[in-house]
Enzyme design. Structure first.
Site, PDB file in Angstrom:
ATOM      1  N   GLY A  87       0.829  -1.208   0.000  1.00 30.10           N
ATOM      2  CA  GLY A  87       0.000   0.000   0.000  1.00 30.10           C
ATOM      3  C   GLY A  87       0.863   1.258   0.000  1.00 30.10           C
ATOM      4  CG  ASP A 116      -0.227  -8.063   6.918  1.00 25.70           C
ATOM      5  OD1 ASP A 116      -0.181  -8.377   8.119  1.00 25.70           O
ATOM      6  OD2 ASP A 116      -0.878  -7.095   6.484  1.00 25.70           O
ATOM      7  NE  ARG A 144     -12.196 -19.802  29.182  1.00 25.13           N
ATOM      8  CZ  ARG A 144     -13.294 -20.505  29.460  1.00 25.13           C
ATOM      9  NH1 ARG A 144     -14.055 -20.953  28.476  1.00 25.13           N
ATOM     10  NH2 ARG A 144     -13.620 -20.764  30.710  1.00 25.13           N
TER      11      ARG A 144
HETATM   12  O1  F6P Z   1      -0.635  -4.605   7.775  1.00 25.00           O
HETATM   13  C1  F6P Z   1      -0.136  -4.868   9.046  1.00 25.00           C
HETATM   14  C2  F6P Z   1      -1.250  -5.017  10.045  1.00 25.00           C
HETATM   15  O2  F6P Z   1      -0.682  -5.335  11.313  1.00 25.00           O
HETATM   16  C3  F6P Z   1      -2.329  -6.015   9.683  1.00 25.00           C
HETATM   17  O3  F6P Z   1      -1.914  -7.348   9.903  1.00 25.00           O
HETATM   18  C4  F6P Z   1      -3.468  -5.542  10.546  1.00 25.00           C
HETATM   19  O4  F6P Z   1      -4.706  -5.913   9.986  1.00 25.00           O
HETATM   20  C5  F6P Z   1      -3.310  -4.054  10.536  1.00 25.00           C
HETATM   21  O5  F6P Z   1      -1.962  -3.799  10.202  1.00 25.00           O
HETATM   22  C6  F6P Z   1      -3.634  -3.360  11.822  1.00 25.00           C
HETATM   23  O6  F6P Z   1      -3.573  -2.001  11.624  1.00 25.00           O
HETATM   24  P1  F6P Z   1      -3.538  -0.911  12.774  1.00 25.00           P
HETATM   25  O7  F6P Z   1      -2.106  -0.726  13.175  1.00 25.00           O
HETATM   26  O8  F6P Z   1      -4.098   0.323  12.130  1.00 25.00           O
HETATM   27  O9  F6P Z   1      -4.349  -1.401  13.922  1.00 25.00           O
END
Ligand code: F6P
Length: 362
Positions: A119, A143, A279
């Protein structure tokens, strides 16, 4: 390249472990290796947008060996400040991209090293093309979904953290005869879930790339119980859809919404279908923080050195990448063309199936 004297560096998007190790490597190669100046830009492209420009000179005195161990990014970062649609306090989104390029030129930068995910690279590349900036990218994201590289900085550490969570969940699951559901991050890709699930001895791994059927998951858990084991470990990637086919999101106090919560939906379904006590652990941002693994430190260092060498050769619009045990470089366009999802015919999916791990489809 003759004339390159001052380069900038920024971290963009979500942080992860290993970013400071990248900065240290870039600093050594640029300052010690080539005799250049290195300017650290604060908070991603926001530092170039602010007036006065928000930067600091990076000296060798600032990049101590402690940075190899240090999580986060000393430069700061953001995943909200898209300069092409910058959110204003009154709710409007305006195009502030020209201010970023202006910041780059005001600093007299000869090149910019951007550490980001796909991105961020899409935004940085557009900024570079529009604003005449010489850009080199270094991939980072827990990711691990950046195209054209087998590994991005931070992924290995996130897998290690998720594996450790399973190490800690397994004995308590066994003591209480419970099904433990661990929800891990990995927006739209199941790499963390799959690797950590295999490493941590999971019984079920659910990833967004493979649609699951809850009856298959329940049948697998019942089979384990029939074989005489009264606990099970289930790993769920945050981007897995709920039974109605929707991604589960959470909005956060103070702003922002992310994926999160599917673990609870899955646990409920498992309890309903098997009668097991469940859990849920949602691992969240602990996967991003903390000390990088040795692999991430090595990767960060190799990427940092190679990125500076690319600048020296005048090779821009490229991203450093890890392929077949080598550091190479690829067009940035390739890195952002397609997000790298789990290969359904790849080694890890085959391994999981070979270990009789239920992936929800069989
Ligand atoms: O892209 C990295 C990541 O940690 C994703 O795995 C997760 O969905 C997102 O960023 C969380 O974003 P934020 O830091 O805005 O909570």
């Amino acid at each position: 390249m003759a004339g390159v004297k001052t380069i900038g560096i920024l971290t963009s998007g979500g942080d992860c472990a290993g970013l400071n190790a990248v900065l240290r490597a870039v600093a050594y190669r640029a300052i010690e290796g080539y005799g250049w100046r290195l300017i650290g830009i604060h908070d991603g492209t926001m530092g170039l947008m602010r007036r006065p420009i928000d930067v600091e000179e990076i000296t060798l005195a600032k990049v101590t060996p402690a940075m190899m161990r240090q999580g986060g990014t000393i430069l700061g970062t953001t995943n909200k400040g898209d300069p092409f649609a910058f959110p204003m306090p009154d709710g409007r989104k305006i195009d502030r991209s020209a201010e970023v390029a202006q910041g780059y030129h005001l600093l007299g930068l000869d090149a910019l090293i951007g550490i980001g995910g796909d991105g961020s690279f899409a935004i940085l590349r557009r900024l570079a093309q529009q604003g005449g900036m010489n850009l080199v990218g270094i991939p980072k994201t827990i990711d691990n979904d950046v195209g054209a590289t087998e590994n991005a900085v931070g992924y290995n550490t996130a897998v290690a953290v998720a594996t450790e969570a399973l190490d800690r969940l397994q004995p308590t699951a066994a003591s209480h005869d419970r099904v433990m559901v661990l929800e891990v991050m990995g927006r739209d890709a199941g790499h963390i879930a799959l690797a950590a699930g295999i490493a941590g001895g999971a019984d079920v791994i659910l990833i967004p790339e493979i649609p699951y059927r809850i009856d298959r998951v329940a049948a697998h858990i019942n089979k384990i119980r029939a074989e005489g084991r009264n606990f099970a470990l289930v790993v769920v990637a945050e981007a897995v859809r709920d039974p109605s086919g929707e991604v589960v999101r959470q909005s956060h106090e103070g702003g922002g919404a992310t994926y999160g919560g599917i673990g609870h939906a899955i646990a409920q379904e498992i309890a309903k279908a098997t009668g097991a006590e469940t859990r849920v652990t949602v691992l969240g941002h602990v996967q991003r923080g903390g000390q990088p693994t040795s692999f991430d430190r090595v990767l960060a260092s190799a990427f940092g050195v190679h990125a500076v060498d690319l600048v020296a050769q005048g090779k821009f619009d490229r991203m450093v990448a890890w392929q077949n045990r080598r550091v190479v470089d690829v067009p940035l366009a390739d890195a952002i063309a397609e997000s790298q999802q789990v290969d359904l015919d790849g080694a890890l999916v085959r391994t999981a199936r070979g270990l009789d791990i239920c992936l929800g489809d069989a």
